[in-house]
Design a protein around this motif. Structure first.
Motif, mmCIF file in Angstrom:
data_model
loop_
_atom_site.group_PDB
_atom_site.id
_atom_site.type_symbol
_atom_site.label_atom_id
_atom_site.label_comp_id
_atom_site.label_asym_id
_atom_site.label_seq_id
_atom_site.Cartn_x
_atom_site.Cartn_y
_atom_site.Cartn_z
ATOM 1 N N MET A 1 0.836 -1.210 0.000
ATOM 2 C CA MET A 1 0.000 0.000 0.000
ATOM 3 C C MET A 1 0.868 1.257 0.000
ATOM 4 O O MET A 1 0.554 2.227 -0.698
ATOM 5 N N ALA A 2 1.948 1.244 0.777
ATOM 6 C CA ALA A 2 2.848 2.391 0.811
ATOM 7 C C ALA A 2 3.515 2.592 -0.550
ATOM 8 O O ALA A 2 3.636 3.730 -1.032
ATOM 9 N N LEU A 3 3.929 1.509 -1.183
ATOM 10 C CA LEU A 3 4.558 1.601 -2.493
ATOM 11 C C LEU A 3 3.591 2.155 -3.535
ATOM 12 O O LEU A 3 3.949 3.048 -4.318
ATOM 13 N N ILE A 4 2.364 1.674 -3.544
ATOM 14 C CA ILE A 4 1.367 2.173 -4.495
ATOM 15 C C ILE A 4 1.041 3.635 -4.224
ATOM 16 O O ILE A 4 0.912 4.431 -5.158
ATOM 17 N N SER A 5 0.954 4.014 -2.951
ATOM 18 C CA SER A 5 0.667 5.415 -2.610
ATOM 19 C C SER A 5 1.794 6.331 -3.078
ATOM 20 O O SER A 5 1.536 7.395 -3.670
ATOM 21 N N LEU A 6 3.039 5.934 -2.815
ATOM 22 C CA LEU A 6 4.169 6.759 -3.256
ATOM 23 C C LEU A 6 4.244 6.832 -4.773
ATOM 24 O O LEU A 6 4.577 7.884 -5.327
ATOM 25 N N LEU A 7 3.929 5.753 -5.433
ATOM 26 C CA LEU A 7 3.920 5.752 -6.895
ATOM 27 C C LEU A 7 2.846 6.700 -7.430
ATOM 28 O O LEU A 7 3.092 7.445 -8.385
ATOM 29 N N CYS A 8 1.681 6.695 -6.818
ATOM 30 C CA CYS A 8 0.604 7.606 -7.238
ATOM 31 C C CYS A 8 0.985 9.065 -7.011
ATOM 32 O O CYS A 8 0.720 9.924 -7.852
ATOM 33 N N VAL A 9 1.620 9.342 -5.879
ATOM 34 C CA VAL A 9 2.062 10.716 -5.601
ATOM 35 C C VAL A 9 3.105 11.146 -6.626
ATOM 36 O O VAL A 9 3.066 12.264 -7.147
ATOM 37 N N PHE A 10 4.054 10.275 -6.938
ATOM 38 C CA PHE A 10 5.082 10.588 -7.930
ATOM 39 C C PHE A 10 4.457 10.862 -9.297
ATOM 40 O O PHE A 10 4.811 11.840 -9.964
ATOM 41 N N ILE A 11 3.531 10.023 -9.718
ATOM 42 C CA ILE A 11 2.871 10.223 -11.012
ATOM 43 C C ILE A 11 2.088 11.532 -11.010
ATOM 44 O O ILE A 11 2.082 12.272 -11.996
ATOM 45 N N GLY A 12 1.445 11.849 -9.884
ATOM 46 C CA GLY A 12 0.718 13.117 -9.779
ATOM 47 C C GLY A 12 1.632 14.317 -9.924
ATOM 48 O O GLY A 12 1.307 15.281 -10.634
#
Length: 80
Positions: free
Chosen positions: A58-69
């Motif tokens: 979940m942390a990895l997916i959240s950080l990936l989403c923030v980076f893409i944003g």
């Protein structure tokens, strides 16, 4: 610089193999060992075998989403 890259790669490989070996032993082999055996002192309870990877994912997916944003916002500003 090439030696430093190889050293970092070796270090990451050793750490990854250590974590993989520990987790595999914890999840696959430890349930078949008696609960009063001393080896159980070196491992967390079995519930954490599921919780830790789920929260890490979940942390990895959240950080990936923030980076893409952030990348999307930066590319929008460059176009304008």
């Amino acid at each position: 610089m090439e030696l430093a890259d190889k050293t970092v790669g070796l270090l990451l490989t050793v750490i990854s193999l250590s974590i993989f070996t520990y987790y595999t032993f914890w999840v696959i082999i430890l349930p078949f060992v008696e609960t009063d055996h001393f080896i159980h002192n070196y491992f967390l309870p079995q519930e954490y075998a599921i919780l830790i990877p789920v929260f890490a994912g979940m942390a990895l997916i959240s950080l990936l989403c923030v980076f893409i944003g952030f990348v999307m916002l930066k590319s929008k500003k460059k176009k304008a």
